[in-house]
Write a protein that holds these residues in place. Structure first.
Motif, PDB file in Angstrom:
ATOM      1  N   ALA A 153      -6.275  -1.283  -9.701  1.00 45.48           N
ATOM      2  CA  ALA A 153      -7.206  -1.296  -8.565  1.00 45.48           C
ATOM      3  C   ALA A 153      -6.967  -0.098  -7.655  1.00 45.48           C
ATOM      4  O   ALA A 153      -5.893   0.512  -7.653  1.00 45.48           O
ATOM      5  N   GLN A 154      -7.977   0.228  -6.881  1.00 43.34           N
ATOM      6  CA  GLN A 154      -7.902   1.270  -5.867  1.00 43.34           C
ATOM      7  C   GLN A 154      -7.844   0.689  -4.461  1.00 43.34           C
ATOM      8  O   GLN A 154      -7.351   1.338  -3.540  1.00 43.34           O
ATOM      9  N   GLN A 155      -8.371  -0.538  -4.297  1.00 44.46           N
ATOM     10  CA  GLN A 155      -8.405  -1.167  -2.981  1.00 44.46           C
ATOM     11  C   GLN A 155      -8.120  -2.662  -3.132  1.00 44.46           C
ATOM     12  O   GLN A 155      -8.429  -3.272  -4.160  1.00 44.46           O
ATOM     13  N   VAL A 156      -7.512  -3.216  -2.047  1.00 46.49           N
ATOM     14  CA  VAL A 156      -7.198  -4.637  -1.994  1.00 46.49           C
ATOM     15  C   VAL A 156      -7.629  -5.169  -0.639  1.00 46.49           C
ATOM     16  O   VAL A 156      -7.393  -4.523   0.395  1.00 46.49           O
ATOM     17  N   TRP A 157      -8.279  -6.340  -0.646  1.00 44.19           N
ATOM     18  CA  TRP A 157      -8.710  -6.988   0.586  1.00 44.19           C
ATOM     19  C   TRP A 157      -8.016  -8.345   0.693  1.00 44.19           C
ATOM     20  O   TRP A 157      -8.089  -9.164  -0.229  1.00 44.19           O
ATOM     21  N   VAL A 158      -7.338  -8.576   1.823  1.00 37.34           N
ATOM     22  CA  VAL A 158      -6.664  -9.841   2.094  1.00 37.34           C
ATOM     23  C   VAL A 158      -7.328 -10.462   3.318  1.00 37.34           C
ATOM     24  O   VAL A 158      -7.433  -9.816   4.368  1.00 37.34           O
ATOM     25  N   LYS A 159      -7.766 -11.707   3.167  1.00 43.96           N
ATOM     26  CA  LYS A 159      -8.516 -12.372   4.242  1.00 43.96           C
ATOM     27  C   LYS A 159      -7.913 -13.742   4.489  1.00 43.96           C
ATOM     28  O   LYS A 159      -7.606 -14.496   3.554  1.00 43.96           O
ATOM     29  N   LEU A 160      -7.717 -14.068   5.779  1.00 46.50           N
ATOM     30  CA  LEU A 160      -7.171 -15.359   6.191  1.00 46.50           C
ATOM     31  C   LEU A 160      -8.041 -15.903   7.314  1.00 46.50           C
ATOM     32  O   LEU A 160      -8.182 -15.255   8.362  1.00 46.50           O
ATOM     33  N   THR A 161      -8.653 -17.080   7.090  1.00 45.13           N
ATOM     34  CA  THR A 161      -9.553 -17.672   8.095  1.00 45.13           C
ATOM     35  C   THR A 161      -9.318 -19.177   8.160  1.00 45.13           C
ATOM     36  O   THR A 161      -8.746 -19.780   7.250  1.00 45.13           O
ATOM     37  N   GLU A 162      -9.806 -19.761   9.265  1.00 45.16           N
ATOM     38  CA  GLU A 162      -9.758 -21.208   9.434  1.00 45.16           C
ATOM     39  C   GLU A 162     -11.101 -21.673   9.958  1.00 45.16           C
ATOM     40  O   GLU A 162     -11.576 -21.219  11.004  1.00 45.16           O
ATOM     41  N   ARG A 163     -11.758 -22.587   9.197  1.00 42.57           N
ATOM     42  CA  ARG A 163     -13.069 -23.086   9.572  1.00 42.57           C
ATOM     43  C   ARG A 163     -13.114 -24.594   9.320  1.00 42.57           C
ATOM     44  O   ARG A 163     -12.796 -25.053   8.202  1.00 42.57           O
ATOM     45  N   ASP A 164     -13.514 -25.347  10.326  1.00 40.14           N
ATOM     46  CA  ASP A 164     -13.732 -26.795  10.184  1.00 40.14           C
ATOM     47  C   ASP A 164     -12.515 -27.497   9.595  1.00 40.14           C
ATOM     48  O   ASP A 164     -12.630 -28.350   8.708  1.00 40.14           O
ATOM     49  N   ALA A 207       0.831  -1.204   0.000  1.00 42.52           N
ATOM     50  CA  ALA A 207       0.000   0.000   0.000  1.00 42.52           C
ATOM     51  C   ALA A 207       0.866   1.255   0.000  1.00 42.52           C
ATOM     52  O   ALA A 207       0.557   2.248  -0.680  1.00 42.52           O
ATOM     53  N   GLY A 208       1.967   1.245   0.763  1.00 40.38           N
ATOM     54  CA  GLY A 208       2.832   2.417   0.803  1.00 40.38           C
ATOM     55  C   GLY A 208       3.535   2.674  -0.519  1.00 40.38           C
ATOM     56  O   GLY A 208       3.754   3.829  -0.909  1.00 40.38           O
ATOM     57  N   GLN A 209       3.898   1.618  -1.237  1.00 39.92           N
ATOM     58  CA  GLN A 209       4.618   1.787  -2.494  1.00 39.92           C
ATOM     59  C   GLN A 209       3.707   2.141  -3.667  1.00 39.92           C
ATOM     60  O   GLN A 209       4.110   2.874  -4.568  1.00 39.92           O
ATOM     61  N   THR A 210       2.478   1.611  -3.682  1.00 38.10           N
ATOM     62  CA  THR A 210       1.597   1.798  -4.848  1.00 38.10           C
ATOM     63  C   THR A 210       0.483   2.804  -4.614  1.00 38.10           C
ATOM     64  O   THR A 210      -0.127   3.266  -5.574  1.00 38.10           O
ATOM     65  N   GLY A 211       0.169   3.145  -3.371  1.00 38.05           N
ATOM     66  CA  GLY A 211      -0.949   4.026  -3.090  1.00 38.05           C
ATOM     67  C   GLY A 211      -2.293   3.328  -3.099  1.00 38.05           C
ATOM     68  O   GLY A 211      -3.335   3.980  -2.966  1.00 38.05           O
ATOM     69  N   VAL A 212      -2.310   2.006  -3.247  1.00 30.94           N
ATOM     70  CA  VAL A 212      -3.558   1.233  -3.213  1.00 30.94           C
ATOM     71  C   VAL A 212      -3.924   0.941  -1.762  1.00 30.94           C
ATOM     72  O   VAL A 212      -3.084   0.478  -0.991  1.00 30.94           O
TER      73      VAL A 212
END
Length: 455
Positions: free
Chosen positions: A377-388, A336-341
């Motif tokens: 892109a203007q925004q990026v979402w990173v998601k990490l979860t653990e289920r079952d 985010a700091g390097q690209t402004g995204v």
């Protein structure tokens, strides 16, 4: 099954089928048009019979109207008389057109009927004229003279003769229709027998051909099964090779990072210490030398920082020291700091072995690299979860997206991601559409489940 296959099975099938079809068509068409002609003729005959009867009826109506006028002298009897005369003219117009194509005897009867009818109408008209002229006595004598009755009897006789002639025509047309239907039945029966013969020849040849085709299908199925088995083995070998190459690559990176850290880091640190000792001995005696030493120390600091960045790129030390969640937060923050995204993280602690953690890190690293290159892109979402017992990592952006069904020459990054994930026993899903962004989602078993299912 094509026509060529049928011809190959039996050289007689196709000619017989063509002959039967052509003959069936001719029989059907001939029977149809002959029946249509007979039905049209019956319709014309029926209309002629009806017209003859209407002519006789109109003559009676004309005579009735004339008698009523002569007896009562009332004008309301004349309109029916005139209407009957008009209908008589219309009837003769039709009959003359109908009998113009008939035999001479029927045309001669029609001519006699026309002559008698004209004479009858003349007598009726003369009686009305005498009545209108005030000679009622002469009109009555003309009516009572018997000439009127003789004409009417002759007209009735000729009309009956014409009706009898048309009755014979009806009988002939019906016989023609029956004969046509009988010929059609015989033709259809014969053609059906030919068709059955062709079918018998075809079925007799089909047995051997079906047996041959079954053998070919069995051979093709055996070859297909062999090829599928070989493709499966080759795919497994390629997957194993890709996993080996990825592991070898990471091991080489780890070795290179360790060497850089131990050897190059030690050399640069030693050079920095030597520069510090030289600076302390020179003191303030050589200002120019001090400036050069300061520049040298700055260069050494930059080299040390560069070495650290290279080492981090080769093998992130934060992954071993801080864990996967902190390492991914650092990676997204630097991106985010390097690209402004704008980067958004929703990361939960998960249980993965070190190899799988490194794979997740490389997956996210490759995904955000692709976003910076192609996604806009203007925004990026990173998601990490653990289920079952399942760990899921996803990277989503709001960029331009792409068609996942289209072949892309620059899709090696996605192919590499897929091999990385499948080498760890996971699955990779790419969701994207033009103008709707892209989501890369990987699912793999947690370390607990993987340890339980291991032999």
């Amino acid at each position: 099954m094509g026509v060529l296959t049928i011809v190959k099975r039996s050289p007689f099938v196709f000619p017989l089928a063509c002959l039967a079809s052509t003959a069936m068509m001719f029989v059907s068409e001939g029977s149809y048009w002959q029946s249509v002609g007979s039905l049209d003729n019956l319709s014309a005959i029926q209309q002629a019979r009806t017209t003859i009867r209407e002519l006789q009826h109109s003559l009676l109506n004309a005579e009735t109207g004339q008698r009523g006028y002569l007896l009562t002298k009332r004008e309301d009897y004349l309109p029916p008389y005139r209407t009957a005369v008009s209908r008589i003219a219309e009837s003769f117009n039709f009959l003359e057109h109908y009998y113009s194509a008939q035999d001479p005897a029927s045309r001669e009867l029609l001519d006699k009927l026309r002559t008698l009818t004209d004479a009858k109408l003349s007598i009726l008209a003369e009686a009305i004229r005498l009545q209108d002229a005030g000679s009622a006595r002469n009109a009555s004598e003309l009516v009572l003279s018997g000439i009127d009755k003789e004409k009417m009897d002759a007209i009735s006789q000729i009309g009956n003769q014409l009706l009898a002639h048309e009755t014979r025509n009806v009988e002939r047309s019906r016989n023609d229709i029956y004969q046509t239907l009988m010929l059609s039945r015989l033709g259809v029966t014969a053609l059906s027998a030919i068709s059955l013969l062709a079918l018998f020849l075809y079925l007799r040849q089909s047995v051997a051909v079906e047996r041959h085709q079954l053998e070919l299908r069995n051979r093709a199925q055996t070859e297909r099964d062999r090829l599928e088995l070989e493709v499966g083995l080759r795919t497994a070998q390629l997957t194993e090779l890709a996993h080996h190459l990825q592991t070898a690559r990471e091991d080489e990176r780890h070795r290179l990072a360790r060497n850089l850290h131990d050897d190059l880091g030690a050399l640069l640190t030693s050079a920095k210490l030597d520069a510090a000792r030289i600076k302390s001995r020179i003191g303030s005696q050589a200002p120019q030398a001090l400036e050069l030493l300061a520049h040298l120390v700055s260069t050494l600091n930059s080299s040390i920082a560069l070495g650290r960045r290279i080492i981090e790129d080769l093998r992130p030390s934060s992954l071993s020291n801080l864990g996967l969640v902190a390492t991914l937060e650092i990676l997204v923050g630097e991106f985010a700091g390097q690209t402004g995204v704008a980067g958004h993280c929703a990361l939960e602690p998960v249980q993965l072995d070190p190899t799988a953690e490194l794979m997740v890190y490389r997956l996210v690293q490759e995904a955000i690299t692709n976003i910076s290159k192609y996604a806009r892109a203007q925004q990026v979402w990173v998601k990490l979860t653990e289920r079952d017992g399942k760990v899921e990592i996803s990277v989503r952006d709001d960029g331009i997206g792409f068609d996942t069904q289209a072949m892309r020459s620059s899709a090696y990054g996605l192919v590499g991601m897929r091999y990385r994930v499948e080498a760890q026993g996971g699955t990779l899903t790419v969701l994207s559409a033009p103008g709707q962004g892209t989501e890369i989602r990987a699912t793999l078993a947690s370390a607990t489940v993987a340890a339980t299912s291991a032999p």
